[in-house]
Design a protein around this motif. Structure first.
Motif, PDB file in Angstrom:
ATOM      1  N   VAL A 151      -3.137   8.152   2.908  1.00 14.80           N
ATOM      2  CA  VAL A 151      -3.873   6.883   2.899  1.00 14.80           C
ATOM      3  C   VAL A 151      -2.952   5.724   3.273  1.00 14.80           C
ATOM      4  CG1 VAL A 151      -5.033   5.222   1.382  1.00 14.80           C
ATOM      5  CG2 VAL A 151      -5.644   7.637   1.256  1.00 14.80           C
ATOM      6  N   ILE A 152      -1.758   5.706   2.692  1.00 10.36           N
ATOM      7  CA  ILE A 152      -0.917   4.522   2.966  1.00 10.36           C
ATOM      8  C   ILE A 152      -0.376   4.526   4.404  1.00 10.36           C
ATOM      9  CG2 ILE A 152      -0.350   4.071   0.543  1.00 10.36           C
ATOM     10  CD1 ILE A 152       2.413   5.166   1.031  1.00 10.36           C
ATOM     11  N   GLU A 153      -0.220   5.726   4.946  1.00  9.15           N
ATOM     12  CA  GLU A 153       0.215   5.784   6.354  1.00  9.15           C
ATOM     13  C   GLU A 153      -0.859   5.147   7.243  1.00  9.15           C
ATOM     14  OE1 GLU A 153       1.648   9.753   7.342  1.00  9.15           O
ATOM     15  OE2 GLU A 153       1.334   9.216   9.460  1.00  9.15           O
ATOM     16  N   ALA A 154      -2.125   5.454   6.927  1.00  4.81           N
ATOM     17  CA  ALA A 154      -3.234   4.872   7.697  1.00  4.81           C
ATOM     18  C   ALA A 154      -3.312   3.362   7.460  1.00  4.81           C
ATOM     19  CB  ALA A 154      -4.546   5.547   7.292  1.00  4.81           C
ATOM     20  N   ILE A 155      -3.144   2.940   6.214  1.00  2.00           N
ATOM     21  CA  ILE A 155      -3.266   1.501   5.917  1.00  2.00           C
ATOM     22  C   ILE A 155      -2.135   0.711   6.583  1.00  2.00           C
ATOM     23  CG2 ILE A 155      -3.354  -0.271   4.102  1.00  2.00           C
ATOM     24  CD1 ILE A 155      -4.541   1.816   2.236  1.00  2.00           C
ATOM     25  N   ASP A 160      -0.922  -3.580  10.603  1.00  5.53           N
ATOM     26  CA  ASP A 160      -0.350  -4.131  11.840  1.00  5.53           C
ATOM     27  C   ASP A 160      -1.407  -4.859  12.648  1.00  5.53           C
ATOM     28  OD1 ASP A 160       2.059  -3.064  11.175  1.00  5.53           O
ATOM     29  OD2 ASP A 160       1.931  -1.342  12.540  1.00  5.53           O
ATOM     30  N   THR A 161      -2.555  -4.202  12.826  1.00  2.02           N
ATOM     31  CA  THR A 161      -3.585  -4.840  13.651  1.00  2.02           C
ATOM     32  C   THR A 161      -4.254  -5.981  12.885  1.00  2.02           C
ATOM     33  OG1 THR A 161      -5.688  -4.529  14.759  1.00  2.02           O
ATOM     34  CG2 THR A 161      -5.114  -2.831  13.228  1.00  2.02           C
ATOM     35  N   ALA A 162      -4.424  -5.815  11.561  1.00  2.00           N
ATOM     36  CA  ALA A 162      -5.051  -6.878  10.759  1.00  2.00           C
ATOM     37  C   ALA A 162      -4.214  -8.153  10.842  1.00  2.00           C
ATOM     38  CB  ALA A 162      -5.166  -6.422   9.311  1.00  2.00           C
ATOM     39  N   LYS A 218      -2.096 -16.567   4.002  1.00  2.00           N
ATOM     40  CA  LYS A 218      -1.893 -15.141   4.327  1.00  2.00           C
ATOM     41  C   LYS A 218      -2.515 -14.895   5.693  1.00  2.00           C
ATOM     42  CE  LYS A 218      -1.333 -12.525   0.162  1.00  2.00           C
ATOM     43  NZ  LYS A 218      -1.194 -11.151  -0.214  1.00  2.00           N
ATOM     44  N   SER A 219      -1.855 -14.067   6.503  1.00  2.00           N
ATOM     45  CA  SER A 219      -2.402 -13.871   7.845  1.00  2.00           C
ATOM     46  C   SER A 219      -3.385 -12.710   7.902  1.00  2.00           C
ATOM     47  CB  SER A 219      -1.266 -13.633   8.834  1.00  2.00           C
ATOM     48  OG  SER A 219      -0.508 -12.539   8.395  1.00  2.00           O
ATOM     49  N   SER A 220      -3.444 -11.905   6.842  1.00  2.00           N
ATOM     50  CA  SER A 220      -4.432 -10.815   6.825  1.00  2.00           C
ATOM     51  C   SER A 220      -4.647 -10.418   5.378  1.00  2.00           C
ATOM     52  CB  SER A 220      -3.919  -9.603   7.605  1.00  2.00           C
ATOM     53  OG  SER A 220      -2.789  -9.056   6.953  1.00  2.00           O
ATOM     54  N   ASN A 246     -16.635 -16.555   5.614  1.00  2.00           N
ATOM     55  CA  ASN A 246     -16.803 -16.202   7.032  1.00  2.00           C
ATOM     56  C   ASN A 246     -15.685 -16.684   7.959  1.00  2.00           C
ATOM     57  OD1 ASN A 246     -17.405 -18.823   7.040  1.00  2.00           O
ATOM     58  ND2 ASN A 246     -19.604 -18.595   7.450  1.00  2.00           N
ATOM     59  N   HIS A 247     -14.624 -17.262   7.407  1.00  2.00           N
ATOM     60  CA  HIS A 247     -13.544 -17.679   8.307  1.00  2.00           C
ATOM     61  C   HIS A 247     -12.615 -16.524   8.690  1.00  2.00           C
ATOM     62  CE1 HIS A 247     -12.742 -18.693   4.116  1.00  2.00           C
ATOM     63  NE2 HIS A 247     -11.456 -18.477   4.330  1.00  2.00           N
ATOM     64  N   TYR A 248     -12.848 -15.357   8.126  1.00  2.00           N
ATOM     65  CA  TYR A 248     -12.074 -14.168   8.534  1.00  2.00           C
ATOM     66  C   TYR A 248     -12.924 -13.269   9.419  1.00  2.00           C
ATOM     67  CZ  TYR A 248      -7.668 -13.960   5.899  1.00  2.00           C
ATOM     68  OH  TYR A 248      -6.391 -14.138   5.450  1.00  2.00           O
ATOM     69  N   ASP A 249     -12.249 -12.607  10.352  1.00  2.00           N
ATOM     70  CA  ASP A 249     -12.896 -11.564  11.139  1.00  2.00           C
ATOM     71  C   ASP A 249     -12.877 -10.309  10.258  1.00  2.00           C
ATOM     72  OD1 ASP A 249     -13.751  -9.920  13.097  1.00  2.00           O
ATOM     73  OD2 ASP A 249     -11.920  -9.990  14.303  1.00  2.00           O
ATOM     74  N   THR A 250     -14.062  -9.833   9.848  1.00  2.00           N
ATOM     75  CA  THR A 250     -14.124  -8.747   8.859  1.00  2.00           C
ATOM     76  C   THR A 250     -14.300  -7.391   9.537  1.00  2.00           C
ATOM     77  OG1 THR A 250     -15.162 -10.310   7.394  1.00  2.00           O
ATOM     78  CG2 THR A 250     -15.345  -8.022   6.776  1.00  2.00           C
ATOM     79  N   LYS A 251     -13.514  -6.410   9.114  1.00  2.00           N
ATOM     80  CA  LYS A 251     -13.613  -5.056   9.686  1.00  2.00           C
ATOM     81  C   LYS A 251     -13.654  -4.029   8.556  1.00  2.00           C
ATOM     82  CE  LYS A 251     -13.066  -6.265  14.002  1.00  2.00           C
ATOM     83  NZ  LYS A 251     -14.250  -6.363  14.808  1.00  2.00           N
TER      84      LYS A 251
END
Ligand code: ADP
Length: 328
Positions: A151-155, A160-162, A218-220, A246-251
């Protein structure tokens, strides 16, 4: 007095977990070392009913310690829950004069073993094998450590992208009744918040937590959602948060079954080896209807009855409190 055990069988049942192969290897080799004939049962309790029971020698378990999954396969077997199914299973063991059984699995597997052992008097020893870490009687269950590492490898990759896009990510991890994977993954990955099945977290509480980060630039942000969380899965939570934040792009990312696979960590290889070794030694010294587990750094046996009734009160609430402090 020590029983004269001549034949022992081992099976894996329920959900598979990394480290099961290390455990099978230890069970087979410890038995053979002690002069016992060893058998592997294919597909858990289904293999007992189908008479799919194969002799195993030391070489049957060569080169498996590093493999995920289980070489004996596993299955969910409804027939074993019936009296008739159990009778058929017992007769197949009796034909081979198998007098000891090691079962590797989760609480369902132990419920089956408890009924089977009590009904037919066969000597049973359990090994806690489940990525959920939801059994009483072992600080850690087999596969849990590897699952967290996966899990942490995926996170880490998602972070990085977040970070590059100022994104708010909701990541759903396994744990229908247990938030153990979610909580430890949250700490290891520096997540901003974690939602667990054992705790109610209101939307306001979550948004407050995220706002602390937003105000301090915080940037992500990453929120780990355990699949059993009462307010819904990651998609539901993300939708509700988006409406007010809503000021964040949510994924959203659902990690799913990749959490079960992969080569076991060194911790799970060692744990599997220790538990398998202990399970056979316990049987040979006359113990039965117990589960071997890790307490601190010691292997101890707990009765299967106790392992089942103590189920599910393991959440480390001090770690939950720490997540809030460390995520500011
Ligand atoms: P886990 O062991 O991972 O919790 P399950 O809950 O699917 O997985 O249980 C594994 C198997 O254990 C079931 O498919 C069934 O064969 C057996 N089992 C579960 N509950 C019982 C029961 N009450 N009586 C007999 N066998 C059971």
């Amino acid at each position: 007095m020590k029983p004269n055990i001549k034949n022992i069988a081992v099976l894996t049942s329920g959900g598979d977990a990394p480290g099961m192969n290390a455990c099978i290897r230890a069970v087979v080799r410890t038995g053979i070392y002690n002069g016992v004939n060893m058998f592997g049962v294919m597909q858990g309790y289904q293999g007992l009913i189908n008479n799919n029971i194969i002799p195993m020698d030391a070489r049957s378990v060569s080169n498996i310690i590093h493999l995920g999954g289980t070489i004996l396969k596993t299955a969910r077997c409804l027939e074993f829950k019936t009296e008739e199914g159990m009778e058929i299973a017992f007769n197949h063991l009796k034909e081979r004069e198998i007098d000891g059984l090691v079962v590797i699995g989760g609480d369902g597997t132990f419920t089956g073993a408890q009924r089977f052992g009590k009904k037919f008097g066969i000597r049973v020893m359990g090994v806690p094998g489940t990525i959920d870490n939801d059994l009483y009687g072992s600080d850690f269950t087999l596969g849990y450590d590897t699952a967290i590492n996966t899990v942490i490898e995926a996170i880490d990759k998602i972070r990085d992208t977040a970070d590059s896009h100022d994104r708010l990510f909701f990541i759903e991890v396994m744990g229908r009744d247990s938030g153990c994977i979610a909580l430890r993954s949250a700490i290891s990955s520096g997540a901003e918040a974690v939602l667990l099945p054992e705790r109610e977290t209101s939307l306001d509480e979550l948004i407050n937590q995220l706002e602390i980060g937003a105000k301090t630039k915080k940037s992500s942000s990453i929120v780990i959602v355990s699949e059993g969380h009462k307010a819904g899965g990651a998609y539901d939570v993300a939708k509700k948060v988006k409406e007010r934040f809503n000021h964040y792009d949510t994924k959203v990312t659902i990690l799913g079954h990749l959490q079960r696979g992969g080569s076991p960590s060194s911790f799970d290889r060692i744990l599997g080896s220790r538990l398998g070794y202990a399970a056979v030694n316990e049987l040979l010294s006359g113990n039965s209807m117990q589960m071997v587990g890790l307490f601190g750094n010691e292997i101890k046996a707990t009765s299967i009855d106790e392992a089942l009734t103590g189920h599910n009160f393991k959440l480390e609430s001090d770690l939950l409190e720490m997540t809030k402090v460390l995520s500011i």
